[in-house]
Design a protein around this motif. Structure first.
Motif, PDB file in Angstrom:
ATOM      1  N   ILE A  19      32.563  31.798  46.311  1.00  0.00           N
ATOM      2  CA  ILE A  19      33.765  31.456  45.544  1.00  0.00           C
ATOM      3  C   ILE A  19      33.464  31.410  44.051  1.00  0.00           C
ATOM      4  O   ILE A  19      34.199  31.985  43.234  1.00  0.00           O
ATOM      5  N   ILE A  20      32.377  30.737  43.682  1.00  0.00           N
ATOM      6  CA  ILE A  20      32.030  30.637  42.264  1.00  0.00           C
ATOM      7  C   ILE A  20      31.713  32.010  41.684  1.00  0.00           C
ATOM      8  O   ILE A  20      32.104  32.333  40.554  1.00  0.00           O
ATOM      9  N   SER A  21      31.021  32.844  42.459  1.00  0.00           N
ATOM     10  CA  SER A  21      30.647  34.173  41.976  1.00  0.00           C
ATOM     11  C   SER A  21      31.864  35.036  41.662  1.00  0.00           C
ATOM     12  O   SER A  21      31.824  35.881  40.767  1.00  0.00           O
ATOM     13  N   VAL A  22      32.942  34.830  42.404  1.00  0.00           N
ATOM     14  CA  VAL A  22      34.177  35.575  42.144  1.00  0.00           C
ATOM     15  C   VAL A  22      34.841  35.091  40.855  1.00  0.00           C
ATOM     16  O   VAL A  22      35.392  35.881  40.090  1.00  0.00           O
ATOM     17  N   LEU A  23      34.793  33.797  40.597  1.00  0.00           N
ATOM     18  CA  LEU A  23      35.497  33.226  39.453  1.00  0.00           C
ATOM     19  C   LEU A  23      34.816  33.544  38.121  1.00  0.00           C
ATOM     20  O   LEU A  23      35.491  33.708  37.104  1.00  0.00           O
ATOM     21  N   LEU A  24      33.487  33.632  38.101  1.00  0.00           N
ATOM     22  CA  LEU A  24      32.780  33.789  36.826  1.00  0.00           C
ATOM     23  C   LEU A  24      33.135  35.069  36.063  1.00  0.00           C
ATOM     24  O   LEU A  24      33.332  35.019  34.847  1.00  0.00           O
ATOM     25  N   PRO A  25      33.225  36.257  36.700  1.00  0.00           N
ATOM     26  CA  PRO A  25      33.588  37.447  35.919  1.00  0.00           C
ATOM     27  C   PRO A  25      34.944  37.330  35.238  1.00  0.00           C
ATOM     28  O   PRO A  25      35.136  37.828  34.121  1.00  0.00           O
ATOM     29  N   GLY A  26      35.912  36.676  35.884  1.00  0.00           N
ATOM     30  CA  GLY A  26      37.215  36.481  35.246  1.00  0.00           C
ATOM     31  C   GLY A  26      37.119  35.574  34.038  1.00  0.00           C
ATOM     32  O   GLY A  26      37.781  35.802  33.017  1.00  0.00           O
ATOM     33  N   GLU A  80      45.521  29.633  34.473  1.00  0.00           N
ATOM     34  CA  GLU A  80      45.803  29.944  35.862  1.00  0.00           C
ATOM     35  C   GLU A  80      46.129  31.423  36.003  1.00  0.00           C
ATOM     36  O   GLU A  80      46.665  32.047  35.093  1.00  0.00           O
ATOM     37  N   LEU A  81      45.793  31.969  37.157  1.00  0.00           N
ATOM     38  CA  LEU A  81      46.020  33.383  37.410  1.00  0.00           C
ATOM     39  C   LEU A  81      47.372  33.596  38.061  1.00  0.00           C
ATOM     40  O   LEU A  81      47.674  32.977  39.079  1.00  0.00           O
ATOM     41  N   PRO A  82      48.219  34.470  37.504  1.00  0.00           N
ATOM     42  CA  PRO A  82      49.483  34.770  38.155  1.00  0.00           C
ATOM     43  C   PRO A  82      49.273  35.565  39.435  1.00  0.00           C
ATOM     44  O   PRO A  82      48.220  36.152  39.633  1.00  0.00           O
ATOM     45  N   ALA A  83      50.250  35.554  40.282  1.00  0.00           N
ATOM     46  CA  ALA A  83      50.136  36.300  41.536  1.00  0.00           C
ATOM     47  C   ALA A  83      50.001  37.796  41.259  1.00  0.00           C
ATOM     48  O   ALA A  83      50.610  38.342  40.345  1.00  0.00           O
ATOM     49  N   ALA A  84      49.162  38.452  42.055  1.00  0.00           N
ATOM     50  CA  ALA A  84      48.915  39.879  41.865  1.00  0.00           C
ATOM     51  C   ALA A  84      50.061  40.702  42.446  1.00  0.00           C
ATOM     52  O   ALA A  84      50.764  40.273  43.351  1.00  0.00           O
ATOM     53  N   GLU A  85      50.243  41.906  41.901  1.00  0.00           N
ATOM     54  CA  GLU A  85      51.296  42.778  42.390  1.00  0.00           C
ATOM     55  C   GLU A  85      50.722  44.026  43.050  1.00  0.00           C
ATOM     56  O   GLU A  85      50.920  44.261  44.230  1.00  0.00           O
ATOM     57  N   LYS A  86      49.972  44.819  42.309  1.00  0.00           N
ATOM     58  CA  LYS A  86      49.472  46.089  42.803  1.00  0.00           C
ATOM     59  C   LYS A  86      48.140  45.891  43.527  1.00  0.00           C
ATOM     60  O   LYS A  86      47.233  45.243  43.014  1.00  0.00           O
ATOM     61  N   SER A  87      48.009  46.460  44.712  1.00  0.00           N
ATOM     62  CA  SER A  87      46.816  46.252  45.531  1.00  0.00           C
ATOM     63  C   SER A  87      45.647  47.095  45.037  1.00  0.00           C
ATOM     64  O   SER A  87      45.795  48.280  44.713  1.00  0.00           O
ATOM     65  N   SER A  89      22.867  42.993  37.849  1.00  0.00           N
ATOM     66  CA  SER A  89      23.552  42.721  36.594  1.00  0.00           C
ATOM     67  C   SER A  89      24.601  43.786  36.294  1.00  0.00           C
ATOM     68  O   SER A  89      25.713  43.481  35.847  1.00  0.00           O
ATOM     69  N   ILE A  90      24.267  45.031  36.542  1.00  0.00           N
ATOM     70  CA  ILE A  90      25.231  46.105  36.310  1.00  0.00           C
ATOM     71  C   ILE A  90      26.397  45.997  37.290  1.00  0.00           C
ATOM     72  O   ILE A  90      27.564  46.236  36.927  1.00  0.00           O
ATOM     73  N   ALA A  91      26.103  45.624  38.540  1.00  0.00           N
ATOM     74  CA  ALA A  91      27.191  45.447  39.519  1.00  0.00           C
ATOM     75  C   ALA A  91      28.183  44.392  39.041  1.00  0.00           C
ATOM     76  O   ALA A  91      29.401  44.581  39.133  1.00  0.00           O
ATOM     77  N   LEU A  92      27.684  43.275  38.513  1.00  0.00           N
ATOM     78  CA  LEU A  92      28.576  42.245  37.991  1.00  0.00           C
ATOM     79  C   LEU A  92      29.291  42.715  36.721  1.00  0.00           C
ATOM     80  O   LEU A  92      30.459  42.397  36.507  1.00  0.00           O
ATOM     81  N   THR A  93      28.594  43.475  35.890  1.00  0.00           N
ATOM     82  CA  THR A  93      29.207  43.991  34.670  1.00  0.00           C
ATOM     83  C   THR A  93      30.376  44.907  34.994  1.00  0.00           C
ATOM     84  O   THR A  93      31.417  44.888  34.318  1.00  0.00           O
ATOM     85  N   LEU A  94      30.237  45.718  36.037  1.00  0.00           N
ATOM     86  CA  LEU A  94      31.311  46.628  36.430  1.00  0.00           C
ATOM     87  C   LEU A  94      32.599  45.872  36.755  1.00  0.00           C
ATOM     88  O   LEU A  94      33.695  46.371  36.517  1.00  0.00           O
ATOM     89  N   LEU A  95      32.468  44.657  37.283  1.00  0.00           N
ATOM     90  CA  LEU A  95      33.652  43.864  37.615  1.00  0.00           C
ATOM     91  C   LEU A  95      34.464  43.523  36.380  1.00  0.00           C
ATOM     92  O   LEU A  95      35.686  43.381  36.454  1.00  0.00           O
ATOM     93  N   ALA A  96      33.784  43.389  35.234  1.00  0.00           N
ATOM     94  CA  ALA A  96      34.480  43.068  33.988  1.00  0.00           C
ATOM     95  C   ALA A  96      34.906  44.315  33.234  1.00  0.00           C
ATOM     96  O   ALA A  96      36.053  44.419  32.782  1.00  0.00           O
ATOM     97  N   VAL A  97      34.007  45.294  33.093  1.00  0.00           N
ATOM     98  CA  VAL A  97      34.304  46.445  32.229  1.00  0.00           C
ATOM     99  C   VAL A  97      35.202  47.472  32.903  1.00  0.00           C
ATOM    100  O   VAL A  97      35.768  48.321  32.223  1.00  0.00           O
ATOM    101  N   GLN A 119      42.906  38.911  34.563  1.00  0.00           N
ATOM    102  CA  GLN A 119      43.502  38.813  35.886  1.00  0.00           C
ATOM    103  C   GLN A 119      42.970  39.909  36.803  1.00  0.00           C
ATOM    104  O   GLN A 119      42.577  39.656  37.948  1.00  0.00           O
ATOM    105  N   THR A 120      42.947  41.139  36.304  1.00  0.00           N
ATOM    106  CA  THR A 120      42.459  42.251  37.110  1.00  0.00           C
ATOM    107  C   THR A 120      40.977  42.106  37.395  1.00  0.00           C
ATOM    108  O   THR A 120      40.505  42.416  38.490  1.00  0.00           O
TER     109      THR A 120
END
Length: 395
Positions: A118-125, A198-205, A317-325, A331-332
């Protein structure tokens, strides 16, 4: 609400940075502290090779299964409050699991894995939101901190067991202390004027996006190698004649080497057109390090665990970076993080379990080494797709 002044914004950014580093420090000790004393745990409970494989696989599986909880928690509580709550649960799981028998050990390990997921998902955002202009560098720094925590736990758990007169329970439970420190600092941070977003609800899958799937596959396959190393490298080296303390130290050295690689790889990649060259480099290093640790003369093991560390520090590290870049906004990035880590870590859980099954079936690590090579090849192929300079949901 009164807008924050530049001084307040700067102070909040510093507090967030410190808080993130302390959180990152707690994202691996619950996992890497088990491998160095896995044989001891198995002898005392006892556990077969398959049982030990399940123990090393379980937290990785929960990393993936718990990941979808993160966006829901963030929408309800905000990202910071979600991190605080999960940190508290993580600390409780770590301190309790060694003292509740076999079932408690498995349950506590599963809960710890879920909390980390759970924490790992939240940090990139959070990185994308608070440090948008330096996402690659910040990801590298907190990944390096994560690796440092993993290395300290891997190298210290067996000596701690000896310090506690051969008792493995306190050697595992002691890793709740960093979680307590992080909880206190994070609690203090939330007591200030900083208001979580807070994160708004997502629309596009994202599940219909090819690039998102490539990122998820790269995350999963390289993570499968990483958690196999966390769970089994000390056992592999012990089976090849290395003393238990030295085997745990070898894992610690391998993870410590990940620290500079975790910072350098995404930073260097950010200077290039995209991340494909760096992904190729780190995956080749990972494959070479694994092969050398299993097949090369045991006298050269220290060289190969270092090469392995360089590859795995850079790839994670690159795998986590890809989540941001690969996302255009926070939100995305959070949604992509949830998808990639949920699918990726669920897939990664197969690795440690498969190694235990193959070892028990063939009473050798030779076949397992070949399977690890195939996983590395799959990670490279997925990474070449994920490393292109594109954004998810743009198609």
């Amino acid at each position: 609400m009164t807008p924050r002044t530049p001084v307040q914004h700067h102070r909040n950014a510093i507090m967030m940075f410190v808080g993130m580093m302390l959180v990152a420090l707690n994202l691996r000790p619950a996992l890497t502290s088990v491998g160095p004393i896995l044989k001891t745990i198995g002898d005392n409970l006892p556990l077969s090779s398959v049982g030990q494989g399940v123990l090393t696989t379980l937290p990785v599986l929960l990393l993936g299964l718990a990941a979808p909880i993160a966006p829901r928690a963030a929408r309800r509580l905000g990202m910071e409050r979600s991190v605080l709550l999960v940190l508290i649960i993580l600390g409780l799981a770590i301190v309790a699991r060694p003292y509740l028998g076999v079932s408690g050990l498995f349950l506590g390990t599963a809960v710890a894995g879920g909390c980390i997921g759970i924490i790992s998902v939240l940090l990139p955002g959070i990185v994308k939101r608070d440090f948008p202009e330096s996402a690659s560098l910040m990801t590298g720094i907190y990944t390096a901190t994560l690796c440092a925590g993993a290395a300290i736990a891997a190298g210290s758990t067996e000596p701690l067991r000896m310090f506690f007169n051969g008792s493995w329970q306190p050697a595992l439970a002691i890793w709740a202390i960093p979680a307590v420190v992080a909880v206190l600092v994070w609690w203090f941070q939330l007591g200030g004027k900083y208001v979580p977003t807070e994160l708004p609800a997502a629309e596009k899958s994202l599940f219909k996006d090819k690039l998102a799937w490539q990122i998820a596959l790269f995350m999963g396959l390289q993570s499968s190698l990483a958690y196999t190393v966390f769970g089994w490298l000390p056992t592999i080296l012990q089976d090849r004649g290395v003393e238990p303390v030295q085997a745990g130290l070898a894992l610690s050295v391998s993870i410590m080497v990940q620290v500079p690689a975790a910072i350098a790889a995404p930073w260097i990649a950010s200077k290039m057109r995209d991340q494909r060259f760096m992904i190729t480099l780190v995956m080749l290093a990972t494959a070479m390090g694994l092969g050398g640790s299993i097949y090369a003369p045991i006298e050269s093991a220290w060289l190969w665990v270092a090469v392995l560390g360089l590859g795995q520090g850079g790839s994670f590290s690159i795998a986590l970076t890809l989540l941001a870049v690969r996302a255009r906004d926070a939100q995305t990035a959070a949604r992509l993080s949830g998808m990639a880590q949920s699918l990726g870590y669920t897939m990664a859980a197969i690795g440690p379990l498969l190694m235990g099954i193959l070892h028990e079936q063939f009473d050798s690590w030779n076949v397992a080494g070949g399977v690890l090579g195939l996983i590395a090849l799959g990670a490279l192929i997925a990474g070449l797709g994920a490393g292109r300079r594109r954004y998810v949901l743009d198609q």
